[in-house]
Write an enzyme that holds these catalytic residues in place. Structure first.
Site, short mmCIF file in Angstrom:
data_model
loop_
_atom_site.label_atom_id
_atom_site.label_comp_id
_atom_site.label_asym_id
_atom_site.label_seq_id
_atom_site.Cartn_x
_atom_site.Cartn_y
_atom_site.Cartn_z
N SER A 58 -57.55 80.08 19.88
CA SER A 58 -58.16 79.51 21.07
C SER A 58 -59.57 79.01 20.72
CB SER A 58 -58.16 80.54 22.20
OG SER A 58 -58.45 79.94 23.43
N HIS B 226 -50.27 80.82 26.66
CA HIS B 226 -51.43 80.80 25.79
C HIS B 226 -51.46 82.03 24.88
CE1 HIS B 226 -55.32 79.67 24.33
NE2 HIS B 226 -55.89 80.75 24.79
#
Length: 721
Positions: free
Chosen positions: A575, A690
């Site tokens: 990320s 995610h």
């Protein structure tokens, strides 16, 4: 429910000579500016890869998956690593994370080989404390998915206090952030027939009473922010459609999001109905909804968190220097308290300072029991737990293991019990039950070792960054490690959003890397929260390059100490950490021989236009503003990839279902590297969101792929790679 009102160095360098070596190798200039590649949508040849499920894009994904899986799964080490990872992630031999219900029962969400999607289950505190608790299943998400032919992933529940019988269950299709909310009866253990159902959307809802909700959702055109989050809060009565609900608040398109929640005391009594307007990722406004529906803005600093309500006192963490209406001056990091009712009636009511952290301290979490405030406080990235007495705010420290990480978990609202987790890099996790009123602590659960740590140790060092700031980092290794630069070393970093990288036991890192002779390093760079808000703010926006230089300094220091060398050094991050990896790749590829780039941000000139990207402008700046674009363009990895550089073969992975960080970042990074002639391994999970954790089997595969790749790059000789 308490939410944010905005949304962890003792060791010196072994010798000055090491610092001098590291400084001599540190670049003295910022990275070169972009040469014009992909500076606009029109000049980006791979913008088509942003079409998440487009046929052309998915054909590209399938081809790359086939290649990467063929390479990595064809490695003779893969199957052993996969089986070890699968055994770990599906193991029942884990501590079931406990959550106090309002009546004192213990809830837990559990996943294993038989419950891949998981179950919500419940037991008594006495039973939980035994070696074999007797659990009752409340809701089985595998069975639900099978019955409905759906791909449900559990994303949490919100239950109406104090009874907590009726709950809003958040169900995600495949792990996306967007969820469907459905009303569930936890006594009857079934969804309420004709009950509340809110369609898929990012956002949330909270109960005012059994027939009234605060709702922040996608209400149609013009109701979402530029970040794709709710901009409108409504009050929904049972039986109303979303269109019929009363609008309470409307934010601005440029906001990150608007949400609402209720503030309740230990008895579940509603004390305030609050609306949070997140102007950017760190700045917000909090509004109170009066009984007649009018709104009153609370006098809080833009950067602050509402942490809890204890003994009638509102607890707030101040994240900027601030002068209150009372005239009192508070400092960044202060934890303060007001008598709630008096403060709501008169904003000039005096506040008390509960805690003022030093420069090397950080408040990581705060929980309120019925009568006390419990704080996880870190000093030099090592944790302790303090219990504060409302009134004079005197404190005591719980008698817990030292030089570890501590986490304050669920706290009881019926009494002063609170769960505390304890862990370290070589210390298997343990769970303690503390009584905040007496200070008594009892270890109720502990994990057996999941890897052989015999002969291993943990060191803490510091590296001098380009501007002279000392950056702490941990090195986990076998004590007999030779200092000859020959050690396969994995350097992990994140460096953003005030997220602290604290010592913690990772069975997969231990089994798949440390036990096999690898060295694991964790960099506590600026941008994180290890030393509070100031440590984070030092690398915000125009200062982002400082965090990249911090990470590079740790790599240089590892090499200077002869712990490792360029052929044996790899990096990993996801990320924001994926952006970190991209910056290292484009700025100092000469330092590394491997990079695992997980669900990354990469195209920083377009990040704000993709999915939730606009919500991170507060962290990075706005590429649409020329001055800010200039500093972003200096480090944006996608634009700074070039031919003729010593880039190692990298492993990039992402998820099709990630609706937070757009998979286009990872896809475009791989495509550009290939265009420039570099070998790339790319893998895209078509499920999982995610965090890529919707399916335990997929988690095990991802881990095995990562450590097979690292083994090939760092444990093999160059001739074998």
């Amino acid at each position: 429910m308490i939410r944010s009102s905005a949304a962890v160095l003792a060791a010196l360098l072994a010798s000055t000579s090491l610092t001098s070596i590291a400084m001599a190798q540190t670049p003295t200039s910022a990275p070169a500016a972009s040469t014009g590649f992909a500076t606009s949508e029109a000049t980006d040849p791979y913008v088509w890869l942003e079409d998440v499920e487009g046929e052309r894009a998915m054909e590209w994904v399938r081809a790359h998956n086939a290649h990467s899986l063929g390479v990595l799964q064809g490695d003779p080490r893969y199957e052993t690593l996969h089986q070890q990872a699968l055994e770990i992630v599906q193991s029942r031999d884990r501590i079931p994370s406990p959550g106090f219900t309002h009546d004192g029962h213990i809830d837990n969400f559990w996943q294993d080989a038989e419950h891949v999607r998981g179950i919500w289950r419940r037991t008594t505190l006495d039973s939980y404390r035994t070696a074999a608790p007797q659990w009752e299943t409340i809701l089985d998400f595998d069975a639900l998915s099978t019955a409905e032919g759906a791909n449900w992933v559990y994303k949490g529940s919100t239950c109406l206090q104090p009874e907590e019988r009726y709950c809003l269950i958040s169900l995600s299709n495949g792990g996306k952030d967007a969820v469907t909310l459905r009303e569930f009866d936890s006594v009857e253990r079934k969804f309420v027939e004709g009950g509340i159902v809110l369609p898929e959307s990012k956002g949330g809802a909270d109960w005012i009473d059994k027939d009234t909700l605060l709702v922040s959702r996608d209400f149609g055109p013009g109701t979402l922010t530029d970040s794709g989050y709710p901009m409108v809060v409504k009050r929904l009565k049972r039986g109303q459609t979303l269109e019929q609900a009363e609008t309470l608040f409307t934010g601005e398109p440029s906001d990150v999001s608007v949400s609402a929640y209720t503030l309740r005391d230990a008895d579940g009594v509603l004390k305030a109905t609050l609306i949070n307007r997140a102007i950017d990722f760190y700045s917000s406004e909090t509004w109170r909804v009066e009984s007649d529906g009018t709104l009153v803005r609370l006098p809080l600093p833009a950067k602050s968190d509402i942490d809890g309500l204890v003994d009638g006192r509102l607890i707030v963490t101040v994240k900027e220097n601030w002068t209150a209406p009372s005239g009192q001056a508070f400092q960044t990091g202060d934890v303060i308290a007001w008598p709630l009712d008096a403060w709501l009636a008169d904003p000039k009511t005096m506040a008390q300072v509960v805690l003022r952290p030093t420069e090397r301290q950080s408040v990581e979490s705060i929980r309120a029991t019925r009568h006390h405030l419990v704080v996880a406080l870190y000093e030099n990235v090592r944790g302790s737990v303090r219990v504060y007495q409302p009134g004079d705010w005197s404190y005591s420290t719980l008698d817990l293991p030292q030089n570890v990480s501590v986490g304050v978990g669920s706290a009881s609202e019926q009494d002063d019990k609170v769960f505390v987790s304890v862990t370290g890099y070589l210390n298997p996790s343990s769970l303690w039950l503390a009584d905040a009123s007496t200070g008594a602590v009892e270890q109720v659960k502990s994990m057996p070792a999941k890897f052989d740590a015999t002969g291993m140790t943990v060191d803490q060092h510091e590296a001098r960054s380009a501007d002279g700031t000392m950056i702490p980092y941990f090195v986990v290794h076998k004590s007999a490690m030779p200092l000859d630069g020959s050690n396969p070393t994995l350097l992990y970093g994140y460096g953003g959003f005030q997220s602290s990288l604290l010592p913690g036991y990772s069975a997969t890192v231990g089994k798949l890397w440390l036990e096999r002779g690898g060295v694991y390093v964790i960099a506590n760079t600026r941008g994180g929260g290890e030393f509070g808000p100031r440590w984070h703010e030092a690398a915000l926006q125009q200062n982002r390059q400082r965090a990249h230089e911090d990470f590079q300094a740790v790599a240089l220091d590892l090499i200077a100490r002869n712990i490792t060398s360029q052929p044996k050094l790899g990096i990993m991050g996801g990320s924001q950490g994926g952006l970190f990896m991209g910056a290292m790749l484009t700025q100092r590829p000469d330092l590394i021989n491997a990079a695992v780039i997980q669900v990354p941000l990469f195209d920083m000139l377009r990040f704000h236009k993709l999915l939730a990207g606009a919500s991170w402008i507060g962290e990075y700046g706005n590429p649409d503003i020329p001055e800010q674009r200039a500093w972003i363009e200096q480090y944006s990895p996608y634009q700074n990839l070039r031919a003729g550089q010593p880039y190692p073969e990298v492993f990039i992975h992402t998820s099709t279902k990630d609706d937070r960080v757009h998979p286009g970042h990872a896809r475009k990074a791989a495509a550009r590297l290939e265009e420039l002639g570099y070998p790339v391994l790319f893998y895209e999970n078509t499920d999982g969101g995610h965090a890529a954790g919707a399916n335990l089997r997929e988690t095990a595969r991802r881990l095995a792929l990562e450590y097979t790749y690292l083994s090939r790059r760092l444990m093999d000789t160059p001739a074998q790679q």
